[in-house]
Design a protein around this motif. Sequence first.
Motif, PDB file in Angstrom:
ATOM      1  N   ILE A 195       0.736  -1.249  -0.118  1.00  0.00           N
ATOM      2  CA  ILE A 195      -0.118   0.182   0.080  1.00  0.00           C
ATOM      3  C   ILE A 195       0.952   1.174  -0.093  1.00  0.00           C
ATOM      4  N   PHE A 196       0.421   2.398  -0.411  1.00  0.00           N
ATOM      5  CA  PHE A 196       0.935   3.620  -0.167  1.00  0.00           C
ATOM      6  C   PHE A 196       1.294   3.850   1.444  1.00  0.00           C
ATOM      7  N   PHE A 197       2.430   4.485   1.784  1.00  0.00           N
ATOM      8  CA  PHE A 197       2.411   4.849   3.090  1.00  0.00           C
ATOM      9  C   PHE A 197       1.499   6.058   3.232  1.00  0.00           C
ATOM     10  N   GLU A 198       1.080   6.214   4.514  1.00  0.00           N
ATOM     11  CA  GLU A 198      -0.045   7.496   4.580  1.00  0.00           C
ATOM     12  C   GLU A 198       0.604   8.549   4.475  1.00  0.00           C
ATOM     13  N   GLY A 199      -0.077   9.364   3.473  1.00  0.00           N
ATOM     14  CA  GLY A 199       0.394  10.688   3.282  1.00  0.00           C
ATOM     15  C   GLY A 199       0.903  11.001   2.004  1.00  0.00           C
ATOM     16  N   ILE A 200       1.380  10.014   1.437  1.00  0.00           N
ATOM     17  CA  ILE A 200       2.058   9.977   0.141  1.00  0.00           C
ATOM     18  C   ILE A 200       1.187  10.405  -0.708  1.00  0.00           C
ATOM     19  N   GLU A 201      -0.110   9.865  -1.035  1.00  0.00           N
ATOM     20  CA  GLU A 201      -0.933  10.190  -2.292  1.00  0.00           C
ATOM     21  C   GLU A 201      -1.439  11.866  -2.131  1.00  0.00           C
ATOM     22  N   THR A 202      -1.459  12.303  -0.959  1.00  0.00           N
ATOM     23  CA  THR A 202      -1.748  13.801  -0.554  1.00  0.00           C
ATOM     24  C   THR A 202      -0.455  14.533  -1.120  1.00  0.00           C
ATOM     25  N   LEU A 203       0.682  13.940  -0.802  1.00  0.00           N
ATOM     26  CA  LEU A 203       1.777  14.627  -1.403  1.00  0.00           C
ATOM     27  C   LEU A 203       1.783  14.759  -2.854  1.00  0.00           C
ATOM     28  N   LEU A 204       1.989  13.597  -3.499  1.00  0.00           N
ATOM     29  CA  LEU A 204       1.997  13.652  -4.769  1.00  0.00           C
ATOM     30  C   LEU A 204       0.920  14.242  -5.598  1.00  0.00           C
ATOM     31  N   ASN A 205      -0.408  14.299  -5.109  1.00  0.00           N
ATOM     32  CA  ASN A 205      -1.244  15.107  -5.516  1.00  0.00           C
ATOM     33  C   ASN A 205      -1.064  16.708  -5.671  1.00  0.00           C
ATOM     34  N   GLU A 206      -0.594  16.847  -4.604  1.00  0.00           N
ATOM     35  CA  GLU A 206       0.124  18.364  -4.148  1.00  0.00           C
ATOM     36  C   GLU A 206       1.018  18.800  -5.252  1.00  0.00           C
ATOM     37  N   LEU A 207       2.173  17.718  -5.503  1.00  0.00           N
ATOM     38  CA  LEU A 207       3.188  18.007  -6.276  1.00  0.00           C
ATOM     39  C   LEU A 207       2.474  18.343  -7.853  1.00  0.00           C
TER      40      LEU A 207
ATOM     41  N   ASP B 166      20.246  16.447   4.145  1.00  0.00           N
ATOM     42  CA  ASP B 166      19.810  17.721   4.439  1.00  0.00           C
ATOM     43  C   ASP B 166      18.667  17.809   5.358  1.00  0.00           C
ATOM     44  N   ILE B 167      17.618  16.959   5.179  1.00  0.00           N
ATOM     45  CA  ILE B 167      16.621  16.870   6.180  1.00  0.00           C
ATOM     46  C   ILE B 167      16.050  15.578   6.398  1.00  0.00           C
ATOM     47  N   HIS B 168      15.103  15.585   7.736  1.00  0.00           N
ATOM     48  CA  HIS B 168      14.874  14.232   8.002  1.00  0.00           C
ATOM     49  C   HIS B 168      13.073  14.611   8.247  1.00  0.00           C
ATOM     50  N   ILE B 169      12.344  13.702   7.747  1.00  0.00           N
ATOM     51  CA  ILE B 169      10.897  13.755   8.041  1.00  0.00           C
ATOM     52  C   ILE B 169      10.496  12.623   8.444  1.00  0.00           C
ATOM     53  N   ARG B 170       9.444  12.949   9.341  1.00  0.00           N
ATOM     54  CA  ARG B 170       8.922  11.862  10.006  1.00  0.00           C
ATOM     55  C   ARG B 170       7.709  11.068   9.507  1.00  0.00           C
ATOM     56  N   GLN B 171       7.051  11.990   8.516  1.00  0.00           N
ATOM     57  CA  GLN B 171       6.056  11.412   7.769  1.00  0.00           C
ATOM     58  C   GLN B 171       6.022  12.164   6.366  1.00  0.00           C
ATOM     59  N   PRO B 172       5.519  11.666   5.236  1.00  0.00           N
ATOM     60  CA  PRO B 172       5.426  12.249   4.006  1.00  0.00           C
ATOM     61  C   PRO B 172       4.821  13.588   4.126  1.00  0.00           C
ATOM     62  N   LEU B 173       3.814  13.870   4.785  1.00  0.00           N
ATOM     63  CA  LEU B 173       3.190  15.420   4.632  1.00  0.00           C
ATOM     64  C   LEU B 173       4.155  16.404   5.322  1.00  0.00           C
ATOM     65  N   ASP B 174       5.169  15.970   6.076  1.00  0.00           N
ATOM     66  CA  ASP B 174       6.106  16.906   6.470  1.00  0.00           C
ATOM     67  C   ASP B 174       6.679  17.777   5.295  1.00  0.00           C
ATOM     68  N   LEU B 175       6.539  17.361   4.354  1.00  0.00           N
ATOM     69  CA  LEU B 175       7.282  17.778   2.978  1.00  0.00           C
ATOM     70  C   LEU B 175       6.395  18.994   2.430  1.00  0.00           C
ATOM     71  N   LEU B 176       5.238  18.921   2.808  1.00  0.00           N
ATOM     72  CA  LEU B 176       4.391  19.823   2.252  1.00  0.00           C
ATOM     73  C   LEU B 176       4.729  21.339   2.969  1.00  0.00           C
ATOM     74  N   ALA B 177       5.532  21.500   3.933  1.00  0.00           N
ATOM     75  CA  ALA B 177       5.860  22.538   4.727  1.00  0.00           C
ATOM     76  C   ALA B 177       6.903  23.465   3.785  1.00  0.00           C
ATOM     77  N   PHE B 178       7.543  22.546   2.949  1.00  0.00           N
ATOM     78  CA  PHE B 178       8.634  23.049   2.012  1.00  0.00           C
ATOM     79  C   PHE B 178       7.986  23.432   0.689  1.00  0.00           C
ATOM     80  N   LEU B 179       6.918  23.320   0.422  1.00  0.00           N
ATOM     81  CA  LEU B 179       6.225  23.464  -0.944  1.00  0.00           C
ATOM     82  C   LEU B 179       5.384  25.027  -0.565  1.00  0.00           C
TER      83      LEU B 179
END
Length: 218
Positions: free
Chosen positions: A89-101, A205-218
């Motif tokens: 399965i997708f890791f939780e939050g990956i689909e939201t992240l990819l859709n945002e990209l 450079d960065i450590h994230i605990r969950q995929p959605l942490d990357l949204l802060a950089f977008l």
Amino acid sequence: MLTKPNAMLFDLDGTLLETAKDLGNALNHVLLAKERPLVTYEQYRNIASDGAKGMLELGFGEELESLDFESLRQQFLTHYENNICVDTIFFEGIETLLNELNQQSIPWGIVTNKPEFLTQKLIQFFPLLQACKVVISGDSLPERKPHPKPLLYAQEQLEIQSPNTWYIGDAQRDIEAANAANMTSVVAEYGYLPSIQESHNWLADIHIRQPLDLLAFL
């Protein structure tokens, strides 16, 4: 100072997809056939990124040296190929992240050490992954991670002017490859790491605990 990425590349197993259970199923299939003790999810989860070799070493231990490794590897791969997306399965939050990209028109792709025949078969189960701009597998080029060439080649395929590419992965080889490619390296701490503490020695450079942490950089 980190600036917003204009491209992202991802590892596959342990970063985009939770594939450990299907890899573990393949290992236990081989162990069962050889009348060996089975392994649990807790035992194999953080070995899953190491592929067939790492999984077989976990299951058979030192005994593997006296066995026909290539035969066992083929049995493992055959079972995995035939049952590649039973529990994946997708890791939780990956689909939201990819859709945002996609929403922000930030191109993204996959760079994995998984063999191409398995990579291509697996992503067919995930329409969202089929929409990525580039897929580089472990045998697409003569080099594979931790060599930077697969990441640089993937970046070339994205055809970005003045690229600021980020690479997200859950293994030391991912971070080494990203750093060597002069990309922003991101450790996915939710993936198949030997330990989060150890990952802080990888010079990411960065450590994230969950995929959605990357949204802060977008």
